[in-house]
Design a protein around this motif. Sequence first.
Motif, short mmCIF file in Angstrom:
data_model
loop_
_atom_site.label_atom_id
_atom_site.label_comp_id
_atom_site.label_asym_id
_atom_site.label_seq_id
_atom_site.Cartn_x
_atom_site.Cartn_y
_atom_site.Cartn_z
N PRO A 1 -25.18 64.20 21.19
CA PRO A 1 -25.89 62.95 21.30
C PRO A 1 -24.98 61.84 21.81
O PRO A 1 -23.78 61.85 21.54
CB PRO A 1 -26.34 62.65 19.87
N ALA A 2 -25.57 60.91 22.52
CA ALA A 2 -24.79 59.77 23.01
C ALA A 2 -24.22 59.02 21.82
O ALA A 2 -24.89 58.82 20.81
CB ALA A 2 -25.68 58.86 23.84
N GLY A 3 -22.99 58.62 21.92
CA GLY A 3 -22.36 57.86 20.84
C GLY A 3 -21.97 58.73 19.66
O GLY A 3 -21.76 58.23 18.57
N LEU B 1 -28.05 64.84 10.32
CA LEU B 1 -29.50 64.66 10.17
C LEU B 1 -29.99 63.41 10.90
O LEU B 1 -31.06 63.43 11.51
CB LEU B 1 -29.88 64.61 8.69
N ALA B 2 -29.20 62.37 10.89
CA ALA B 2 -29.57 61.15 11.61
C ALA B 2 -29.62 61.42 13.12
O ALA B 2 -30.53 60.93 13.81
CB ALA B 2 -28.59 60.03 11.30
N GLN B 3 -28.68 62.19 13.62
CA GLN B 3 -28.68 62.54 15.05
C GLN B 3 -29.87 63.42 15.39
O GLN B 3 -30.50 63.24 16.44
CB GLN B 3 -27.37 63.23 15.42
N LEU B 4 -30.20 64.35 14.51
CA LEU B 4 -31.38 65.20 14.73
C LEU B 4 -32.66 64.36 14.70
O LEU B 4 -33.58 64.58 15.49
CB LEU B 4 -31.45 66.31 13.69
N ARG B 5 -32.70 63.40 13.80
CA ARG B 5 -33.86 62.51 13.70
C ARG B 5 -34.06 61.75 15.02
O ARG B 5 -35.16 61.65 15.54
CB ARG B 5 -33.67 61.55 12.52
N GLU B 6 -32.98 61.23 15.56
CA GLU B 6 -33.04 60.50 16.84
C GLU B 6 -33.50 61.43 17.98
O GLU B 6 -34.35 61.06 18.79
CB GLU B 6 -31.67 59.89 17.16
N VAL C 1 -36.13 66.10 8.68
CA VAL C 1 -34.76 65.60 8.82
C VAL C 1 -34.57 64.20 8.23
O VAL C 1 -33.55 63.57 8.44
CB VAL C 1 -34.29 65.62 10.31
N ARG C 2 -35.54 63.75 7.47
CA ARG C 2 -35.45 62.43 6.82
C ARG C 2 -34.44 62.47 5.70
O ARG C 2 -34.15 63.35 5.03
CB ARG C 2 -36.81 62.03 6.27
N ASP D 1 -33.19 72.48 23.96
CA ASP D 1 -32.08 71.62 23.53
C ASP D 1 -32.19 71.29 22.05
O ASP D 1 -31.21 71.35 21.31
CB ASP D 1 -32.05 70.34 24.37
N LEU D 2 -33.40 70.96 21.60
CA LEU D 2 -33.59 70.66 20.18
C LEU D 2 -33.28 71.88 19.32
O LEU D 2 -32.62 71.77 18.28
CB LEU D 2 -35.01 70.16 19.92
N ALA D 3 -33.74 73.06 19.75
CA ALA D 3 -33.44 74.29 18.99
C ALA D 3 -31.94 74.50 18.89
O ALA D 3 -31.42 74.83 17.82
CB ALA D 3 -34.12 75.49 19.64
#
Length: 152
Positions: free
Chosen positions: A95-97, A108-113, A151-152, A45-47
């Motif tokens: 991602p949720a939301g 990038l924020a969604q990937l970070r989460e 992803v920061r 899923d991450l990939a």
Amino acid sequence: MVRAAALVALVGTTGSLTGCGLFDNEPDPPPAPDPLAPLIGGALDLAARYDAAIAAFPELADRLGPVAEAHRAHAAELARVTRTTLPGTATPSAPAGDSGAGTAAATLAQLREAEQQGREAAAKACTEAPANRSALVGSIAAARASHLEVVR
């Protein structure tokens, strides 16, 4: 002597009853899923999420491509260890939301989460894994922690 004969007769009777299938008609329970199996799906899923981010923002390919490949490598190694067949393709889950902000920063924020959740799942699995698998799962948790910096 009579007791011994009765015991032999009883054992002989139950032995013949088990042979006729009277007591073993129940199917064997299915084997429990491997406790590391959820990590395979998580890695795929991450990939897929990284692949989707690269498709949406090609300028991030050099930065995110190696992370996507690392997740696929993790899934392949987990599949080898658990003797699981990898699914053909993974589809990224939204991602949720997800508001569809559509910016690279939001992606990038969604990937970070997602990475944070994946790191936590791998760290938990590491503490519960048998000794012969804990090094692999620990290295996956460490890799996911390092992906947070990407992803920061």
